[in-house]
Design a protein around this motif. Structure first.
Motif: not given
Length: 299
Positions: A87-98, A76-82, A84-85, A63-66
């Motif tokens: 994955d890429l498709p999930t983040r893209v879907r969240s962006a589209l939902d926004s 952005s830092l979590l992504i750079v270092h691999g 982020h909780p 929950a804290a990581v989320a």
């Protein structure tokens, strides 16, 4: 001296990569050895902070990581270092939902077709009735949202929705050409927009331009403050609901010429030709951000 205001701090870190690259370029004046050592120093620092960030993530619960991932800078830092909780498709879907509510106001929608080898493929469907600027504003909003949530992607391809089962890929070199061919738009944080309550209309001056904003339900809508019918400001306009129309219907009436515009559907004029100029709105870390187009050169 660094401006310590929240908006200024956000703008400062968003350009950190450019400043680092400039410093590396400057180190080249000392020769290839100096450049190599500077790059090595940056690499060591990135690895050090990455190791520390990994340790922090390991000590926290899911929950804290989320919650950390919900902050744009930390994400952005979590992504750079691999780390982020999502994955890429999930983040893209969240962006589209926004941006989906904004797309819906233009009679459009977007669907993720797939992500492969750094290429995001999207399907855009629908169009705004009577609004030729719709495609430009939609593409700008989608591109900004996706790249903010998935900075590691190489490019975006659009698949045009078809009536049948087949789809037509729009070549990558033509993607967003109308957006980039025109005057550039700057994404500007406008914290005051968050204070608008449902049903309220207010005017703002952002980046030297007069804008009109209104909130219909939970949706925040922003237009350039100019009535296409008479060319005057819409200052003093109020939202009205047409008799017999469902909840959520919202009409802006020009105080000067009495022209009526559909505030929900991209400012389409209801009693004549023309439409208001809609501007994309995204929410970053809780702050409304508006894409303000550059002023056309005069003379």
């Amino acid at each position: 001296m660094v401006d310590d205001r929240p908006a200024a701090r956000d703008d400062h870190w968003r350009h950190a990569g450019d400043r680092i690259e400039d410093l590396l370029d400057a180190s080249s004046a000392g020769g290839p050895v100096a450049r190599e050592r500077a790059e090595q120093l940056v690499g060591e620092l990135v690895e050090l902070y990455g190791a520390g960030l990994r340790r922090v993530v390991e000590l926290l619960d899911d929950a804290a990581v989320a919650r950390l991932a919900g902050d744009e800078l930390v994400a952005s830092l979590l992504i750079v270092h691999g780390l982020h909780p999502d994955d890429l498709p999930t983040r893209v879907r969240s962006a589209l939902d926004s941006v989906r509510p904004y797309l819906g106001s233009h009679g459009g929608d977007v669907r993720l077709v797939g992500v492969e080898d750094g290429v995001v493929r999207l399907e855009l469907s629908g169009s705004c009735r009577g609004c030729p600027s719709s495609s430009v504003t939609l593409e700008l909003a989608v591109e900004e949202a996706v790249r903010a949530s998935a900075p590691e992607i190489d490019r975006i391809e659009v698949v045009a929705a078809q009536d049948g089962s087949t789809s037509q890929v729009i070549p990558a070199e033509t993607l967003f050409t109308r957006v980039h061919a025109g005057p550039a738009a700057s994404w500007v944080e406008v914290p005051e927009l968050a204070e608008l309550r449902p049903g309220e209309v207010a005017g703002y001056v952002v980046a030297g331009q007069a804008l009109l904003a209104c909130r219909v339900g939970e949706n925040l809508l922003v237009y350039r403050d100019s009535c296409p019918a008479c060319g005057r400001s819409l200052a003093g306009a109020q939202l009205h609901r047409r008799p017999g129309h469902p909840v959520g219907d919202a009409v802006l009436r020009c105080p000067t010429c009495r022209a009526h515009y559909d505030a929900v559907h991209a400012g389409d004029r209801l009693d004549g030709d023309g439409h208001l100029l809609p501007l994309p709105v995204l929410v970053r870390d809780g702050l409304p951000t508006v894409a303000v187009p550059a002023l056309e050169p005069t003379g």
